[in-house]
Enzyme design. Sequence first.
Site, PDB file in Angstrom:
ATOM      1  CB  THR A   1      11.026   0.693  -3.647  1.00  0.00           C
ATOM      2  OG1 THR A   1      10.342   1.250  -2.498  1.00  0.00           O
ATOM      3  CG2 THR A   1      11.856   1.792  -4.278  1.00  0.00           C
ATOM      4  N   GLY A   2       7.658   0.708  -4.173  1.00  0.00           N
ATOM      5  CA  GLY A   2       6.515   1.610  -4.288  1.00  0.00           C
ATOM      6  C   GLY A   2       5.223   0.880  -4.004  1.00  0.00           C
TER       7      GLY A   2
ATOM      8  CB  THR B   1      10.770  -2.368  -1.026  1.00  0.00           C
ATOM      9  OG1 THR B   1       9.393  -2.629  -0.827  1.00  0.00           O
ATOM     10  CG2 THR B   1      11.336  -3.467  -1.920  1.00  0.00           C
TER      11      THR B   1
ATOM     12  NE  ARG C   1      -0.039  -5.690  -1.192  1.00  0.00           N
ATOM     13  CZ  ARG C   1       1.160  -5.115  -1.319  1.00  0.00           C
ATOM     14  NH1 ARG C   1       2.166  -5.556  -0.596  1.00  0.00           N
ATOM     15  NH2 ARG C   1       1.340  -4.105  -2.133  1.00  0.00           N
ATOM     16  CB  VAL C   2       1.618 -11.528  -2.941  1.00  0.00           C
ATOM     17  CG1 VAL C   2       3.004 -11.501  -3.567  1.00  0.00           C
ATOM     18  CG2 VAL C   2       1.460 -12.748  -2.038  1.00  0.00           C
ATOM     19  N   GLY C   3       2.720  -8.321  -2.803  1.00  0.00           N
ATOM     20  CA  GLY C   3       3.006  -7.116  -3.593  1.00  0.00           C
ATOM     21  C   GLY C   3       3.846  -7.419  -4.823  1.00  0.00           C
ATOM     22  CG  ASP C   4       6.201  -4.181  -6.307  1.00  0.00           C
ATOM     23  OD1 ASP C   4       5.831  -4.082  -5.118  1.00  0.00           O
ATOM     24  OD2 ASP C   4       7.145  -3.528  -6.786  1.00  0.00           O
TER      25      ASP C   4
ATOM     26  N   GLY D   1       2.845  -1.475  -4.590  1.00  0.00           N
ATOM     27  CA  GLY D   1       3.035  -2.685  -5.376  1.00  0.00           C
ATOM     28  C   GLY D   1       1.958  -2.980  -6.400  1.00  0.00           C
TER      29      GLY D   1
HETATM   30  N1  GLY Z   1       6.541  -2.562  -3.077  1.00  0.00           N
HETATM   31  C1  GLY Z   1       6.283  -3.362  -1.975  1.00  0.00           C
HETATM   32  C2  GLY Z   1       4.906  -3.790  -1.866  1.00  0.00           C
HETATM   33  O1  GLY Z   1       4.004  -3.166  -2.423  1.00  0.00           O
HETATM   34  O2  GLY Z   1       4.675  -4.774  -1.226  1.00  0.00           O
END
Ligand code: GLY
Length: 341
Positions: free
Chosen positions: A251-252, A200, A228-231, A254
Site C-alpha cells: 500500500t502506498g 488500499t 492511470r493504473v497503480g501497483d 503506486g
Molecule cells: N497503491 C495504490 C495505488 O497507487 O493505486
Amino acid sequence: MKYFFTAFCVAAGMLVSAQAETHTEPPLSIVIHGGAGALAPGRYTPEQEAAFHASLNEALDAGYGVLESGGSSVDAVIAAIVVMEDAPMFNAGKGSVFTRDGKNELDASIMNGKTMNAGAVAGVTKVKNPIKLAREVMDNSVHVMFAREGAEEFAKERGLEIVKPKYFKTEHRWESYKRALKKEKANKDAALPHDFKYGTVGAVALDADGNIAAGTSTGGMTLKRYGRVGDAPIIGAGTFADNNSCGVSSTGWGEYFIRLTIARDICAQVEYGGKTVEDAANDVIHNRLKNLGGDGGVIVLGNDGSYAFTFNSKGMFRGVKNATGKKMTAIYGDNAGNEQE
Ligand code: GLY
C-alpha cells in the site's frame, strides 16, 4: 511438514552436534492492511478509531475462519478482502476515491504461492468485489490481467455481482474529491498538488497445507487521470506470493512500488538472500523506497508464519491473527495505545 533442527554447543572444549527431527507446523496465519498514509494520532475520533478496529477485526475473523475450517489461503484472502471492499471507510470497493473525472475506477490482484498462478483486474467500474474478479481471472482464464470493459465482460460471463457505478460513491470521498480539485487549482505547479490518499486493502494468508496466498484491492489515488493504473494489480509490485519464501501485499504511492517491484523484491531477498521477512521488508521500505522518494508500506507473511508490518508513512491500518493465539489490530506508527489484542 518436517524440519530438521541442528544444535551445536561447546562443552568442556568439545564441539557437540545434536540433530533432532521435529514436526513443527507453521501456524495458520492471516495478516491484513487497510492502507498506509498520513495517519497520526488525533486524526480520527475515538469512535472512528473503534469503527476501523471493528472492521479490521471482522476481516481477520472472516479470513481466519476460512483457514480454521480447513479452507485454502486463497479463500481466506478473498474472505478478508471482501469485508474491507464492502466497508465504506477503506479505499477499495465501496468508498473508493474519485478519479479526476469524478468516477471510481478499481484495481485488484491475487496470487497463489503454491501454483504461482495469478489474476488481476484494472480500471473496473461496475464489479462489486474486484478481488473476486481477480480470482476468476486467475482460476478461469489463461491470462493474468484484464482491464476496463473487457474485465467487466468477463465478470458478467463468470456470474459475478454487477452494480451501478454509483454504488461505490460515498459522501465522505466525494467531499475529499472536491477539496482535492480546489487544492489542485491553487497549486498548479506542484508535482502532487492534492492531498491524495494511499488507502488500499490487502491480505496474506498461510493455510494448513503450508500454502501462501496474497491479494490487494484499491480505488487508487485521488484525482488519477488518463486510465492511470497503480501497483495494486501489478504482480510483483502490489502483490506477490511464493511458497518458497513469502507473500506480500503493498500500500502506498503506486508508481514507486511498480518501479521497485516491491513485493517481488522482498520475497527474492528472503529466498535468495536468506533474510528474515522483517529484514527484507525493512531494506525495501526504509532503504530502497525511501531513497527513491516514495512512501507507503507492506504486510509480509513468511512460509514459517513469521510476519512483518513495515511502513515509512505515519501509520498503516493493519492486523494479524494466527494459531499461536496472536490477534492484534493497529492504526498508527507507535503501537502504544493503539493495538487491540
Ligand atoms: N497503491 C495504490 C495505488 O497507487 O493505486
